[in-house]
Design a protein around this motif. Structure first.
Motif, mmCIF file in Angstrom:
data_model
loop_
_atom_site.group_PDB
_atom_site.id
_atom_site.type_symbol
_atom_site.label_atom_id
_atom_site.label_comp_id
_atom_site.label_asym_id
_atom_site.label_seq_id
_atom_site.Cartn_x
_atom_site.Cartn_y
_atom_site.Cartn_z
ATOM 1 N N GLY A 82 9.231 -2.006 -9.444
ATOM 2 C CA GLY A 82 9.965 -3.258 -9.352
ATOM 3 C C GLY A 82 9.071 -4.433 -9.710
ATOM 4 O O GLY A 82 7.859 -4.284 -9.881
ATOM 5 N N PRO A 83 9.650 -5.619 -9.821
ATOM 6 C CA PRO A 83 8.895 -6.780 -10.308
ATOM 7 C C PRO A 83 8.191 -7.597 -9.235
ATOM 8 O O PRO A 83 7.534 -8.582 -9.562
ATOM 9 N N PHE A 84 8.310 -7.210 -7.956
ATOM 10 C CA PHE A 84 7.843 -8.094 -6.891
ATOM 11 C C PHE A 84 6.583 -7.606 -6.178
ATOM 12 O O PHE A 84 6.255 -8.092 -5.094
ATOM 13 N N TYR A 85 5.876 -6.642 -6.767
ATOM 14 C CA TYR A 85 4.619 -6.200 -6.148
ATOM 15 C C TYR A 85 3.564 -7.289 -6.267
ATOM 16 O O TYR A 85 3.496 -8.012 -7.269
ATOM 17 N N LEU A 86 2.718 -7.385 -5.241
ATOM 18 C CA LEU A 86 1.633 -8.360 -5.235
ATOM 19 C C LEU A 86 0.388 -7.694 -4.667
ATOM 20 O O LEU A 86 0.408 -7.204 -3.534
ATOM 21 N N PRO A 87 -0.706 -7.631 -5.423
ATOM 22 C CA PRO A 87 -1.934 -7.026 -4.885
ATOM 23 C C PRO A 87 -2.577 -7.931 -3.839
ATOM 24 O O PRO A 87 -2.255 -9.117 -3.729
ATOM 25 N N GLY A 88 -3.484 -7.347 -3.087
ATOM 26 C CA GLY A 88 -4.263 -8.136 -2.134
ATOM 27 C C GLY A 88 -3.587 -8.418 -0.818
ATOM 28 O O GLY A 88 -3.955 -9.380 -0.122
ATOM 29 N N ALA A 89 -2.617 -7.602 -0.422
ATOM 30 C CA ALA A 89 -1.956 -7.810 0.868
ATOM 31 C C ALA A 89 -2.961 -7.639 2.007
ATOM 32 O O ALA A 89 -3.945 -6.908 1.881
ATOM 33 N N PRO A 90 -2.726 -8.296 3.142
ATOM 34 C CA PRO A 90 -3.661 -8.190 4.271
ATOM 35 C C PRO A 90 -3.803 -6.747 4.758
ATOM 36 O O PRO A 90 -2.850 -5.966 4.715
ATOM 37 N N VAL A 91 -5.001 -6.414 5.213
ATOM 38 C CA VAL A 91 -5.242 -5.102 5.806
ATOM 39 C C VAL A 91 -4.885 -5.175 7.286
ATOM 40 O O VAL A 91 -5.369 -6.046 8.016
ATOM 41 N N LEU A 92 -4.028 -4.269 7.734
ATOM 42 C CA LEU A 92 -3.570 -4.252 9.119
ATOM 43 C C LEU A 92 -4.481 -3.351 9.946
ATOM 44 O O LEU A 92 -5.156 -2.472 9.423
ATOM 45 N N THR A 93 -4.489 -3.574 11.236
ATOM 46 C CA THR A 93 -5.307 -2.756 12.126
ATOM 47 C C THR A 93 -4.408 -1.929 13.028
ATOM 48 O O THR A 93 -3.448 -2.439 13.599
ATOM 49 N N GLY A 94 -4.707 -0.647 13.129
ATOM 50 C CA GLY A 94 -3.899 0.284 13.908
ATOM 51 C C GLY A 94 -4.357 0.382 15.345
ATOM 52 O O GLY A 94 -5.142 -0.446 15.800
ATOM 53 N N PRO A 95 -3.918 1.413 16.058
ATOM 54 C CA PRO A 95 -3.138 2.524 15.505
ATOM 55 C C PRO A 95 -1.685 2.169 15.170
ATOM 56 O O PRO A 95 -1.100 2.769 14.283
ATOM 57 N N LEU A 96 -1.078 1.201 15.875
ATOM 58 C CA LEU A 96 0.262 0.752 15.498
ATOM 59 C C LEU A 96 0.107 -0.489 14.631
ATOM 60 O O LEU A 96 -0.197 -1.574 15.117
ATOM 61 N N ASN A 97 0.298 -0.318 13.351
ATOM 62 C CA ASN A 97 0.164 -1.431 12.427
ATOM 63 C C ASN A 97 1.434 -2.281 12.468
ATOM 64 O O ASN A 97 2.542 -1.748 12.464
ATOM 65 N N VAL A 98 1.259 -3.575 12.503
ATOM 66 C CA VAL A 98 2.397 -4.495 12.538
ATOM 67 C C VAL A 98 2.356 -5.357 11.283
ATOM 68 O O VAL A 98 1.350 -6.018 11.004
ATOM 69 N N MET A 99 3.428 -5.335 10.530
ATOM 70 C CA MET A 99 3.476 -6.095 9.284
ATOM 71 C C MET A 99 3.407 -7.595 9.557
ATOM 72 O O MET A 99 3.983 -8.086 10.538
ATOM 73 N N PRO A 100 2.710 -8.349 8.698
ATOM 74 C CA PRO A 100 2.683 -9.806 8.849
ATOM 75 C C PRO A 100 4.107 -10.358 8.829
ATOM 76 O O PRO A 100 4.904 -9.998 7.958
ATOM 77 N N GLN A 101 4.413 -11.199 9.782
ATOM 78 C CA GLN A 101 5.763 -11.747 9.851
ATOM 79 C C GLN A 101 5.771 -13.048 10.635
ATOM 80 O O GLN A 101 4.839 -13.357 11.381
ATOM 81 N N ARG A 102 6.829 -13.797 10.450
ATOM 82 C CA ARG A 102 6.981 -15.064 11.148
ATOM 83 C C ARG A 102 7.296 -14.826 12.623
ATOM 84 O O ARG A 102 7.822 -13.762 12.979
ATOM 85 N N PRO A 103 6.971 -15.802 13.480
ATOM 86 C CA PRO A 103 7.400 -15.674 14.879
ATOM 87 C C PRO A 103 8.919 -15.507 14.939
ATOM 88 O O PRO A 103 9.658 -16.210 14.242
ATOM 89 N N HIS A 104 9.371 -14.550 15.707
ATOM 90 C CA HIS A 104 10.807 -14.295 15.849
ATOM 91 C C HIS A 104 11.452 -13.982 14.491
ATOM 92 O O HIS A 104 12.541 -14.469 14.171
ATOM 93 N N GLU A 105 10.755 -13.171 13.702
ATOM 94 C CA GLU A 105 11.291 -12.748 12.401
ATOM 95 C C GLU A 105 12.690 -12.158 12.584
ATOM 96 O O GLU A 105 12.916 -11.314 13.450
ATOM 97 N N LYS A 106 13.626 -12.617 11.771
ATOM 98 C CA LYS A 106 14.997 -12.115 11.859
ATOM 99 C C LYS A 106 15.051 -10.639 11.468
ATOM 100 O O LYS A 106 14.276 -10.182 10.641
#
Length: 272
Positions: A82-106
């Motif tokens: 697809g056309p929306f890939y972007l390199p350099g995304a943040p590296v998450l820390t486990g063991p439960l990785n949580v995707m970057p998101q806004r407070p109270h993400e809908k």
């Protein structure tokens, strides 16, 4: 001589010449007028100038290119990027990785997990998973306005036992851009503009022992799965969603409401 033994320069020349001849034959057989020819070339130019980049070609042709890549493939199938890939995304820390998101993400929480293996079934630790997907409004960070950079984009690694897990939100189906050249073509063909809900993920082995792969996973039974505008859904890319409302399981993920669980196991091909 097989394709793998042809140099990229020779292969490129062969492809361009064959495409040239196919298009020339098409123009002659269909009696394409000069005005019609200009409409087609202007569409391609406009798609680049208006910022759609590869969207026009991705919608109509990318799935076929990945089908070719999957011929004879005995590991997890490749899928369109697809056309929306972007390199350099943040590296998450486990063991439960949580995707970057806004407070109270809908959106409904999504717990996505699985195992990474080699063709022999051995579990692979240390494999990077690069995940990205749309938000609850069907929009992508760094593409659409008013969304924080790298929202719902993240990289994480499989554990030593090959397992991975990440917490995000469930993406919905969404309309691709329809006010540019791609929309013009789809409208003329009387087709809709929707893609089914999906997750994008790339897998990489930092050690280089396994091939990088690109996947796109869809939700079985979801809207537009049967008639994706990009006709990219394949059986091997479907995952089943489970509604989880058990209070103990909800609490174990640090959530305060029911969530959706999705599981998918990847098998990587050894590097050649």
């Amino acid at each position: 001589m097989s394709i793998t033994h042809i140099s990229p320069a020779v292969r490129g020349r062969q492809l361009v010449e064959q495409l040239e001849h196919l298009l020339q034959d098409f123009i002659r057989k269909q009696h394409v007028t000069h005005d019609e020819y200009r409409v087609a070339t202007d569409l391609i130019i406009d798609s680049i100038e208006c910022g759609e980049k590869s969207l026009l070609f991705d919608v109509f042709f990318e799935a076929e290119a990945t089908d070719v890549a999957n011929i004879g493939r005995e590991v997890s199938p490749e899928a369109i990027e697809g056309p929306f890939y972007l390199p350099g995304a943040p590296v998450l820390t486990g063991p439960l990785n949580v995707m970057p998101q806004r407070p109270h993400e809908k959106g409904t929480p999504l717990y996505f997990h699985g195992t990474v293996r080699d063709p022999g079934g051995n579990r692979l630790g240390g494999i990077e998973l690069d995940l990205w997907h749309a938000d609850a409004d069907g929009l992508y960070s760094n593409i659409h306005p008013n969304i924080p950079d790298y929202n719902l984009r993240g990289r994480f690694y499989s554990e030593s036992d090959g397992t991975y897990q990440v917490l995000s939100i469930l993406p919905p189906p969404y309309e691709i851009p329809k006010n540019g050249p791609t929309g013009t073509v789809l409208r003329a063909l009387e087709r809709h503009f929707f893609r089914p809900a999906h997750l994008h993920v790339k897998l990489r082995d930092p050690a280089g022992d396994y091939e990088e792969m690109t996947s796109q996973l869809y939700f079985a039974g979801g809207e537009y799965v049967e008639n994706d505008v990009a006709h990219a859904v394949r059986d091997g890319l479907l995952i089943t969603l489970k509604n989880i409302d058990n209070l103990d399981r909800i609490a174990a993920l640090g959530l305060d409401r029911p969530y959706i669980e999705a599981e998918y196991d990847f098998t990587l091909a050894p590097a050649s």
